[in-house]
Write a protein that holds these residues in place. Structure first.
Motif, PDB file in Angstrom:
ATOM      1  N   ASP A  51      -9.841   1.490  -6.530  1.00  0.00           N
ATOM      2  CA  ASP A  51      -9.600   0.612  -5.379  1.00  0.00           C
ATOM      3  C   ASP A  51      -8.171   0.746  -4.873  1.00  0.00           C
ATOM      4  O   ASP A  51      -7.934   0.768  -3.662  1.00  0.00           O
ATOM      5  N   LEU A 103      -7.153   1.982  -1.091  1.00  0.00           N
ATOM      6  CA  LEU A 103      -6.288   1.195  -0.208  1.00  0.00           C
ATOM      7  C   LEU A 103      -5.164   2.061   0.356  1.00  0.00           C
ATOM      8  O   LEU A 103      -4.897   2.046   1.558  1.00  0.00           O
ATOM      9  N   TYR A 128      -8.917  -6.177  -0.187  1.00  0.00           N
ATOM     10  CA  TYR A 128      -8.124  -5.582  -1.260  1.00  0.00           C
ATOM     11  C   TYR A 128      -7.039  -6.573  -1.617  1.00  0.00           C
ATOM     12  O   TYR A 128      -6.320  -7.065  -0.742  1.00  0.00           O
TER      13      TYR A 128
END
Length: 81
Positions: free
Chosen positions: A42, A46, A8
């Motif tokens: 995303d 995270l 990430y």
């Protein structure tokens, strides 16, 4: 069996660039890239898994690892098979 690796990151982060340079110089092809500035999904993943929005974050079989120096060291000690 190789671990599942997900990085990430976002492009303008200098610490992310440090990790990406290591990945490119080693020729690794086993890492999925997740840009948290291009994908809200995303970014939320995270935060959900890692508990914070800090990058770079390498998920190793779903377990987050932060800090670019730690990630680079892990990559060097665990080459792609």
């Amino acid at each position: 069996m190789n671990p599942t690796l997900k990085l990430y990151m976002f492009e303008t982060c200098p610490f992310c660039q440090k990790v990406i340079r290591e990945i490119k110089s080693s020729g690794r092809t086993d890492i999925e890239f997740h840009n948290i500035r291009q994908s809200e999904e995303d970014r939320l993943e995270l935060i959900k898994v890692g508990g914070k929005q800090q990058v770079p974050c390498l998920f190793i079989d779903g377990v987050p690892m932060y800090e670019s120096d730690d990630i680079v060291a892990w990559l060097k000690n665990n080459p792609e098979k």
